[in-house]
Design an enzyme around this catalytic site. Sequence first.
Site, short mmCIF file in Angstrom:
data_model
loop_
_atom_site.label_atom_id
_atom_site.label_comp_id
_atom_site.label_asym_id
_atom_site.label_seq_id
_atom_site.Cartn_x
_atom_site.Cartn_y
_atom_site.Cartn_z
N THR A 25 -68.64 -5.02 141.50
CA THR A 25 -68.69 -6.29 140.77
C THR A 25 -68.13 -7.43 141.61
O THR A 25 -67.25 -7.23 142.45
CB THR A 25 -67.91 -6.21 139.44
OG1 THR A 25 -66.50 -6.08 139.72
CG2 THR A 25 -68.38 -5.06 138.59
N TYR A 84 -60.31 -10.42 158.99
CA TYR A 84 -60.36 -11.55 158.06
C TYR A 84 -59.27 -11.44 157.01
O TYR A 84 -58.52 -12.40 156.77
CB TYR A 84 -61.73 -11.59 157.40
CG TYR A 84 -61.96 -12.78 156.50
CD1 TYR A 84 -61.88 -14.08 157.00
CD2 TYR A 84 -62.27 -12.62 155.16
CE1 TYR A 84 -62.10 -15.18 156.18
CE2 TYR A 84 -62.49 -13.71 154.34
CZ TYR A 84 -62.40 -14.97 154.85
OH TYR A 84 -62.62 -16.06 154.03
#
Length: 438
Positions: free
Chosen positions: A325, A260
């Site tokens: 995060t 990807y």
Amino acid sequence: MNPERIQNEGQINPARFSIKDSVRYMFGEQRLLFVLIGITIVALISNVVVIPSSSQSEPISASFQVAVSTSVPRRIAYELPTRNFDLVNAAGARIPLGLKSKSLRVLVTGGSGFVGSHLVDRLMARGDNVIVLDNFFTGRKDNVLHHLRNPRFELIRHDVVEPILLEVDQIYHLACPASPVHYKYNPVKTIISFITLFSSRLRYHKTNVVGTLNMLGLAKRINARFLLTSTSEVYGDPLEHPQVETYWGNVNPIGVRSCYDEGKRVAETLTMDYHRGLNTEVRIARIFNTYGPRMCLDDGRVVSNFVAQALRKQPLTVYGDGMQTRSFQYVSDLVDGLMRLMEGEHVGPFNLGNPGEFTMLELAKVVQDTIDPNAKIEFRPNTEDDPHKRKPDISRAKELLGWQPSVTLREGLPLMVSDFRQRIFGDLKEGGSSMSTF
């Protein structure tokens, strides 16, 4: 004409010249003048009088208008006549008839997917004629069913790895498996093998590269503006935080996510090569984590995972220590950014994301507060090549596009939860699978 009625110097004798003779004289001797006057009157009437649109009982093909583009020689665009429901902008306000701009013909590849279907909604609301191209590998027909009876909408089942010829003004290229479950399931389909002679199965290598090449070739042939939806994954596991568009990234080219990551990096390269070498009008958006209604229920993305698990009373699976995060933007903010980018004058790339940064544990807490405060958290070993930090710098988008996200996570998440709840429990009540194939 009777000579007795004409005086010596060709003048008409008023005493013996009747009205009937006057008419004969005007239409006989002055017929050319009257032909010119008639043509002028007809032309004026045709420019003033509005021809009513065809009734709904007429076939759609009979109501097409053909307009020759002045900007592209020998190019013909086929457009449906404007109807009353076209005269509504995206905000729902009616547009005065005299201010209605020419509607565009827009192609959206992957238009039945999560982001694509929301983009289609906005384009249709704006009054455009929209063509959706999708092979339904990850998209769902249900996402666009509400447009099928609209004459401005067309749905074509087609894989972008195969060429297609259409006449459009803009191309939004969204077609690509974008979630880890889908692109890891068939990594070859996600990127490409340039060797296509060995097996018919190798056609599944092509989505990012050959699909992008086909759409760029189409844009070049018909002089359409092309927008590539790239991804924040081009930054890999970034060594720079937050990520700016000038950062080249830190990607593992042989990792499980590389199909990807590298596929999108190649797609960006091809897009810029067409722009620099062939003068194709292009735009590039790098999309950060996006959530909202119509996401696949079990696609491996953290927000959809947490929401589906909490609704099903399953533990929320946190990988690693949960301190990674991410930044989460609501889908309507992303669609607004894509449209601003397409309509603007800047190529990009542009980061499109919400700079609000959450750890995975913080996200799990928001999901608990929204759905089930008693939901358990289950820790599992981290996945390979999982980025530790992801936060966009959107200064460029703010300055050049006038764009920034407006929906917070706590505002957008309940809208997604409502959609997931209906799909999960609605399907279960019917005794079917909780995930629709289409």
